[in-house]
Design an enzyme around this catalytic site. Structure first.
Site, PDB file in Angstrom:
ATOM      1  N   ARG A 183     109.415  86.552  49.254  1.00 33.72           N
ATOM      2  CA  ARG A 183     109.312  86.525  47.794  1.00 33.72           C
ATOM      3  C   ARG A 183     110.155  87.623  47.148  1.00 33.72           C
ATOM      4  O   ARG A 183     109.791  88.141  46.085  1.00 33.72           O
ATOM      5  CB  ARG A 183     107.856  86.641  47.318  1.00 33.72           C
ATOM      6  CG  ARG A 183     106.993  85.449  47.696  1.00 33.72           C
ATOM      7  CD  ARG A 183     105.769  85.361  46.778  1.00 33.72           C
ATOM      8  NE  ARG A 183     104.764  84.508  47.369  1.00 33.72           N
ATOM      9  CZ  ARG A 183     103.546  84.916  47.764  1.00 33.72           C
ATOM     10  NH1 ARG A 183     103.191  86.167  47.609  1.00 33.72           N
ATOM     11  NH2 ARG A 183     102.703  84.071  48.301  1.00 33.72           N
TER      12      ARG A 183
ATOM     13  N   ARG B 115     108.454  87.887  40.796  1.00 30.49           N
ATOM     14  CA  ARG B 115     107.951  88.414  39.529  1.00 30.49           C
ATOM     15  C   ARG B 115     107.945  89.936  39.430  1.00 30.49           C
ATOM     16  O   ARG B 115     107.788  90.481  38.336  1.00 30.49           O
ATOM     17  CB  ARG B 115     106.530  87.885  39.278  1.00 30.49           C
ATOM     18  CG  ARG B 115     106.503  86.420  38.883  1.00 30.49           C
ATOM     19  CD  ARG B 115     105.087  85.935  38.674  1.00 30.49           C
ATOM     20  NE  ARG B 115     104.349  85.819  39.921  1.00 30.49           N
ATOM     21  CZ  ARG B 115     103.040  85.620  40.009  1.00 30.49           C
ATOM     22  NH1 ARG B 115     102.304  85.553  38.907  1.00 30.49           N
ATOM     23  NH2 ARG B 115     102.447  85.502  41.185  1.00 30.49           N
TER      24      ARG B 115
ATOM     25  N   ARG C 293     112.491  83.819  33.670  1.00 30.57           N
ATOM     26  CA  ARG C 293     111.325  82.942  33.783  1.00 30.57           C
ATOM     27  C   ARG C 293     110.667  82.699  32.430  1.00 30.57           C
ATOM     28  O   ARG C 293     110.058  81.641  32.200  1.00 30.57           O
ATOM     29  CB  ARG C 293     110.335  83.582  34.759  1.00 30.57           C
ATOM     30  CG  ARG C 293     109.025  82.842  34.969  1.00 30.57           C
ATOM     31  CD  ARG C 293     109.183  81.615  35.827  1.00 30.57           C
ATOM     32  NE  ARG C 293     107.872  81.075  36.159  1.00 30.57           N
ATOM     33  CZ  ARG C 293     107.176  80.245  35.384  1.00 30.57           C
ATOM     34  NH1 ARG C 293     107.661  79.842  34.222  1.00 30.57           N
ATOM     35  NH2 ARG C 293     105.991  79.793  35.766  1.00 30.57           N
TER      36      ARG C 293
ATOM     37  N   ASP D 185     110.342  76.302  46.445  1.00 27.40           N
ATOM     38  CA  ASP D 185     108.904  76.387  46.690  1.00 27.40           C
ATOM     39  C   ASP D 185     108.548  75.419  47.805  1.00 27.40           C
ATOM     40  O   ASP D 185     109.177  74.361  47.945  1.00 27.40           O
ATOM     41  CB  ASP D 185     108.113  76.034  45.429  1.00 27.40           C
ATOM     42  CG  ASP D 185     106.649  76.422  45.558  1.00 27.40           C
ATOM     43  OD1 ASP D 185     106.329  77.612  45.316  1.00 27.40           O
ATOM     44  OD2 ASP D 185     105.825  75.569  45.928  1.00 27.40           O
TER      45      ASP D 185
ATOM     46  N   TYR E 181      97.245  71.647  50.819  1.00 27.95           N
ATOM     47  CA  TYR E 181      97.483  71.623  49.368  1.00 27.95           C
ATOM     48  C   TYR E 181      97.320  70.210  48.808  1.00 27.95           C
ATOM     49  O   TYR E 181      96.739  70.005  47.738  1.00 27.95           O
ATOM     50  CB  TYR E 181      98.891  72.120  49.055  1.00 27.95           C
ATOM     51  CG  TYR E 181      99.008  73.618  48.890  1.00 27.95           C
ATOM     52  CD1 TYR E 181      98.406  74.267  47.817  1.00 27.95           C
ATOM     53  CD2 TYR E 181      99.743  74.384  49.789  1.00 27.95           C
ATOM     54  CE1 TYR E 181      98.527  75.644  47.644  1.00 27.95           C
ATOM     55  CE2 TYR E 181      99.873  75.762  49.627  1.00 27.95           C
ATOM     56  CZ  TYR E 181      99.259  76.374  48.554  1.00 27.95           C
ATOM     57  OH  TYR E 181      99.371  77.731  48.386  1.00 27.95           O
TER      58      TYR E 181
END
Length: 365
Positions: free
Chosen positions: A30, A34, A43, A81, A157
């Site tokens: 990652r 963020r 973003r 992703d 998921y």
């Protein structure tokens, strides 16, 4: 076919192939995320999957940590992703802020709603375009990693409808409908194979498979449901690359929480590198794999909140455990975190982490 710039820093690829390196190559899961203000700025104007599906935006975000940490970081990983595969199979996935499936699979009959023959070029071509564009813009500074989610993690998921603390729905499928579960897992694995091969054709120089929920399975159930699909992927990718006369690339498996399976994965899973979470000592992992594969990891990501002294101490200890005897340098180790970096980390503390890896992995301390 587009001619791609030659690679100038092959440290990561040498370590992944099991070679001794003058220091440990380093990147973090990652790393385009963020915690970076430049990521947050971009973003703010774009929805998450819009960025994934727009090659120019995905390329820009992939390059952000490379620009910021140029000379300190040894790999880039394409911004995408793991849930693009369920999307390619026909499922709707939202990100608000975590992943959500408005219409999850509830019973085996729901599998009929999935796209049975997935054309990855049509459904996921945007990832391939982003990879090629990123390779061009990297100008050979570092290798580019492609990736996908592992079948068990994607299966969970798709059935849970998002993240879960108990995985009751997904495990109910495994125990109540084992044959149907195995069939769906292989169906997902087949899409993974085609997706990874497409990424290599587009320019990915190493592949990583993320089994984020591996540790939610007992050793027995991991061996029964997840491991066969992981082998299916490594074997399928290598066979398809060979059949198309495309050079092989190293493959990494990160089965988070499945340290109990490390020995078996090293023996015959078909991967060149095994990722480690922070719940195993590097010295124990090294003894367990016994030189059969390279290792990647494994500092606890939360150490990055502890200040520079804590970061340096943890890196020094980690490097010592991964170090190769008295001769300096390291054998077959890629420095990383034990999971993805989290949003609140100060980017300058990440820089310090990279600097410490360079310092302490270069010689015996």
């Amino acid at each position: 076919m587009v001619e791609l710039p030659p690679l100038r820093n092959d440290l990561l690829l040498r370590a992944a192939r099991g070679e001794k390196t003058e220091r440990a190559p380093v990147w973090i899961m990652r790393q385009a995320g963020r915690y970076l203000p430049e990521f947050r700025a971009l973003r703010a104007n774009h929805e998450f999957f819009e960025i994934c599906r727009t090659p120019e935006l995905a390329t820009e975000i992939t390059l952000q940590p490379i620009r910021r940490y140029s000379g300190l970081i040894d790999a880039s990983i394409i911004f995408s992703d793991i849930l693009v595969i369920p999307q390619a199979m026909g499922m709707e996935v939202l990100m608000n802020p975590g992943p959500s499936f408005p219409d999850p699979l509830n019973i085996p009959a729901d599998v009929a709603k999935l796209r049975q023959n997935v054309d990855v070029e049509k459904e996921l071509g945007y990832v391939f375009k982003a990879i090629t564009q990123t390779r061009i813009e990297l100008k050979g500074e570092v290798p580019l990693i492609g990736f996908c989610g592992a079948p068990w993690t994607l299966f969970a998921y798709m059935i849970e409808g998002g993240g879960s603390k108990t995985f009751t729905k997904a495990k109910t499928w495994l125990f109540k409908y084992p044959k149907e579960s195995e069939a769906l897992l292989i169906q997902i694995a087949d899409v993974c194979v085609d997706f990874l091969v497409g990424q290599v054709k587009a320019g990915a120089q190493l592949l990583q498979v993320f089994d984020s929920w591996a540790g939610e399975l007992s050793p027995h159930d991991f061996a029964l449901f997840s491991l066969p699909t992981l082998r299916h992927i490594s074997k399928g990718v290598r066979e398809k690359l060979a059949n198309q006369n495309i050079p092989q690339v190293p493959m990494t498996l990160f089965a988070k929480g499945a340290n109990y399976a490390l020995g078996e994965l090293a023996q015959d899973s078909g991967y060149d590198v095994l990722g480690l979470d922070w719940c195993i000592e590097p010295s124990v992992a090294r003894r367990t794999v016994n030189g059969k594969v390279a290792l990647q990891g494994n500092m606890d990501p939360n150490v990055l909140y502890g200040g520079r002294e804590a970061i340096e101490s943890a890196v020094k200890r980690m490097c010592k455990e991964f170090q190769d005897g008295n001769n300096g340098g390291v054998s077959a180790w890629i420095a990383n975190l034990g999971h993805g970096i989290t949003p609140g980390v100060d980017p300058e503390d990440v820089r310090w982490y990279f600097e410490c890896i360079h310092k302490y992995s270069a010689s015996k301390q």
